[in-house]
Design a protein around this motif. Structure first.
Motif, mmCIF file in Angstrom:
data_model
loop_
_atom_site.group_PDB
_atom_site.id
_atom_site.type_symbol
_atom_site.label_atom_id
_atom_site.label_comp_id
_atom_site.label_asym_id
_atom_site.label_seq_id
_atom_site.Cartn_x
_atom_site.Cartn_y
_atom_site.Cartn_z
ATOM 1 N N GLN A 51 -8.622 -1.543 53.582
ATOM 2 C CA GLN A 51 -8.764 -1.846 52.152
ATOM 3 C C GLN A 51 -7.411 -2.112 51.488
ATOM 4 O OE1 GLN A 51 -11.435 0.890 50.163
ATOM 5 N NE2 GLN A 51 -13.100 0.474 51.584
ATOM 6 N N VAL A 52 -6.515 -2.654 52.243
ATOM 7 C CA VAL A 52 -5.220 -3.071 51.724
ATOM 8 C C VAL A 52 -4.727 -4.220 52.608
ATOM 9 C CG1 VAL A 52 -3.908 -1.347 53.089
ATOM 10 C CG2 VAL A 52 -2.908 -2.324 51.015
ATOM 11 N N PRO A 53 -4.217 -5.315 52.045
ATOM 12 C CA PRO A 53 -4.035 -5.578 50.614
ATOM 13 C C PRO A 53 -5.379 -5.802 49.917
ATOM 14 C CG PRO A 53 -3.547 -7.547 51.899
ATOM 15 C CD PRO A 53 -3.781 -6.438 52.882
ATOM 16 N N ALA A 54 -5.410 -5.433 48.624
ATOM 17 C CA ALA A 54 -6.628 -5.599 47.826
ATOM 18 C C ALA A 54 -6.260 -6.227 46.488
ATOM 19 C CB ALA A 54 -7.311 -4.247 47.606
ATOM 20 N N ASN A 55 -6.912 -7.351 46.189
ATOM 21 C CA ASN A 55 -6.668 -8.039 44.918
ATOM 22 C C ASN A 55 -7.712 -7.656 43.870
ATOM 23 O OD1 ASN A 55 -4.396 -9.327 45.835
ATOM 24 N ND2 ASN A 55 -5.409 -11.282 46.262
ATOM 25 N N ASP A 56 -7.450 -8.080 42.641
ATOM 26 C CA ASP A 56 -8.316 -7.758 41.498
ATOM 27 C C ASP A 56 -9.689 -8.419 41.668
ATOM 28 O OD1 ASP A 56 -9.591 -7.809 38.966
ATOM 29 O OD2 ASP A 56 -7.656 -7.553 37.968
ATOM 30 N N PRO A 57 -10.767 -7.624 41.641
ATOM 31 C CA PRO A 57 -12.096 -8.226 41.841
ATOM 32 C C PRO A 57 -12.583 -9.071 40.664
ATOM 33 C CG PRO A 57 -12.304 -5.881 41.386
ATOM 34 C CD PRO A 57 -10.829 -6.161 41.522
ATOM 35 N N SER A 58 -12.183 -8.706 39.445
ATOM 36 C CA SER A 58 -12.792 -9.367 38.275
ATOM 37 C C SER A 58 -12.426 -10.853 38.214
ATOM 38 C CB SER A 58 -12.365 -8.658 36.985
ATOM 39 O OG SER A 58 -10.981 -8.808 36.767
ATOM 40 N N LEU A 59 -11.251 -11.185 38.749
ATOM 41 C CA LEU A 59 -10.800 -12.578 38.646
ATOM 42 C C LEU A 59 -11.582 -13.520 39.549
ATOM 43 C CD1 LEU A 59 -6.989 -11.853 38.401
ATOM 44 C CD2 LEU A 59 -8.479 -12.694 36.593
ATOM 45 N N LEU A 60 -12.366 -12.961 40.478
ATOM 46 C CA LEU A 60 -13.193 -13.808 41.345
ATOM 47 C C LEU A 60 -14.435 -14.315 40.630
ATOM 48 C CD1 LEU A 60 -13.150 -11.566 44.547
ATOM 49 C CD2 LEU A 60 -11.743 -13.592 44.117
ATOM 50 N N VAL A 61 -14.840 -13.588 39.590
ATOM 51 C CA VAL A 61 -16.160 -13.833 39.006
ATOM 52 C C VAL A 61 -16.315 -15.221 38.382
ATOM 53 C CG1 VAL A 61 -17.791 -13.051 37.231
ATOM 54 C CG2 VAL A 61 -16.692 -11.398 38.747
#
Lengths: 211, 269
Positions: B79-89
């Motif tokens: 679970q690393v690296p992990a980017n911001d999920p909201s920006l995928l939406v």
């Protein structure tokens, strides 16, 4: 199932204080390994298991529980400890089923595929059977399906499990209109007046919501 | 007739999620998490399968409890690296019509106002298909990343979370009426000030006082965010505290609002 059933019951019971317990939709995490036949998927599941990394699994579990599992031997039992990390993962393996004792090695093997959730392996029919059994036993409304191989795990569910659930009348054949809340069974796009958040509405907004 | 079974896909803006090591599988493409086609193709697949939603997990910290070091997590891509999920939406919403999106966002390290605005933006852009997985975190490494020594004690985190929910609800529910943006060309009025009031919240952990523009431009059918977390947290046992909290907050909030903003209540135009 042993861990899940009382939690679902607790959530529905808590909702009874002011909301419709059935209006709360509960998804349980599960991982599906499926294909056209049970045999083919069974052998593939073995291949997937060979790619597990135990240390990666224990890294996850240590993070979830706040307990450094590198300080234990693989055959040590995991005993309940209260930390300031999450509580669910530790509860699942130490207290949810008093008749079951987990060693560190077993935790690594279980968490290695599909995390702390169950893994449903088999044809579309077998997986649909498992899903129906879990729902009947625990009272959940559905599943959060984690992947093993992305996006293939999801493509396999769409190809093999969804049509079987549809045949059984247990899965929609078209989306309901409206917002996500409405698609999930909400009466309207907004939170119902029985939800605590409606207490923040102005009198005018209340009047509008009631229309 | 039994109910229809609900299905979400559960994923993360990261390489690997719940099956550590499987990134080595020859057909695994989770390593493409930082490219939009991976997500837009997944969204189309899920919508073709009538999935209810894509539920995106997130952590703000690194899993560094094991061996008291981040080395194992880094080495195994845990679970690393992990980017911001909201920006995928927005990208996925653009290629779908019905798929829902559940975004995990940790409320422990972000001011409620910018968070509430970001979720409202996603609500608008997805036309009411966004949900929030309300979490408080479990990794001290996330607290350290936010400049703290360690995370709050478990039960304190949930107490803070209760108030945080009050703040975001007061912003989402208590500030703008649905029809506040009148867009009256003839009178030259875009927003009717009488239909907007400051969201006022005063609690033990938070004090919020903002005139937030969340509803104004929402599509007529966009609603509040469905949200919640299914883990068996102790806060869910026993009678729900929120019921009592909210009854008091509503009255107090309205009175406080009238006291502090008499001019605003009368309107300005």
């Amino acid at each position: 199932m042993t861990a899940l059933k009382p939690r679902v019951a607790d959530i529905r019971l808590a909702a009874e204080a002011g909301r419709d317990p059935a209006a709360i939709k509960i998804f349980a995490m599960a991982t599906v390994v499926t294909g056209p036949t049970d045999a083919r998927r069974g052998s593939q599941a073995c291949g997937l298991s060979a790619l597990r990394q135990s240390r990666g699994a224990l890294t996850l579990m240590s993070g979830w529980t706040g307990v450094d599992l590198s300080t234990f031997r693989l055959d040590d039992e995991v005993r309940h400890v209260e930390t300031d990390a999450g509580r669910t993962a530790m509860e699942n393996i130490t207290r949810a089923d008093p008749s079951r004792v987990w060693t560190v090695r077993e935790v690594a093997q279980h968490v290695g595929i599909g995390g702390i959730g169950p893994v449903f392996v088999g044809s579309g029919r077998t997986v649909a059977d498992l899903m129906e059994a879990w729902i009947a036993e625990t009272g959940v409304d559905g599943f959060n399906l984690a992947y093993v191989v992305a996006p293939e795990s999801f493509e396999d569910v769409v190809e093999h499990v969804v049509p079987e659930l549809q045949r059984r009348g247990r899965y929609k054949r078209a989306y309901a209109p409206g917002t996500l809340r409405e698609k999930l069974g909400g009466a309207g796009p907004r939170l119902p007046s029985s939800h605590p958040a409606s207490g923040f509405r102005s009198p005018r907004a209340h009047a509008q919501a009631a229309e | 007739m039994p109910n229809e079974i609900l299905l979400n896909a559960f994923s993360m803006n990261a390489v690997g999620h719940q099956s550590p090591g499987l990134w080595r599988h020859p057909r695994d493409r989770s390593g493409e998490f930082n490219r939009l086609p991976f997500w837009t193709e997944l969204a189309r697949t899920l919508e073709a399968g009538l999935f209810d939603g894509l539920f995106l997990a997130d952590v703000l910290g690194i899993y560094d409890v094991y061996g008291a070091s981040p080395d194992a997590a880094l080495r195994h891509g845990t679970q690393v690296p992990a980017n911001d999920p909201s920006l995928l939406v927005p990208a996925m919403a653009a290629v779908t019509k019905n798929l829902g999106f559940g975004v995990t966002s940790n409320l422990s390290y972000e001011n409620a106002f910018p968070f509430a605005r970001r979720m409202s933006t996603l609500d608008h852009l997805s036309e009411g298909r966004i949900g929030w997985n309300v979490v408080t975190g479990y990794l001290d490494s996330a607290a350290r990343a936010a400049g703290l020594n360690k995370q709050r004690a478990h039960d304190d985190r949930y107490a803070v979370a209760e108030e945080y929910m009050d703040v975001v609800y007061s912003l989402w529910e208590g500030s703008w009426d649905d029809d506040a943006a009148v867009r009256d060309v003839a009178r030259g009025v875009f927003t009717d000030p009488d239909r907007v009031r400051p969201a006022v919240y005063r609690g033990r952990h938070f004090f919020a006082r903002r005139g937030a523009s969340f509803r104004a431009l929402a599509p007529a059918h966009a609603g509040d965010l469905p949200g919640g977390h299914i883990a068996g947290r102790p806060g869910l046992r026993g009678p729900p505290r929120r019921m009592r909290v909210h009854v008091g907050t509503k009255r107090d909030g309205a009175e406080a609002s009238r006291r502090r903003y008499p001019a605003r209540r009368r309107g300005r135009s």
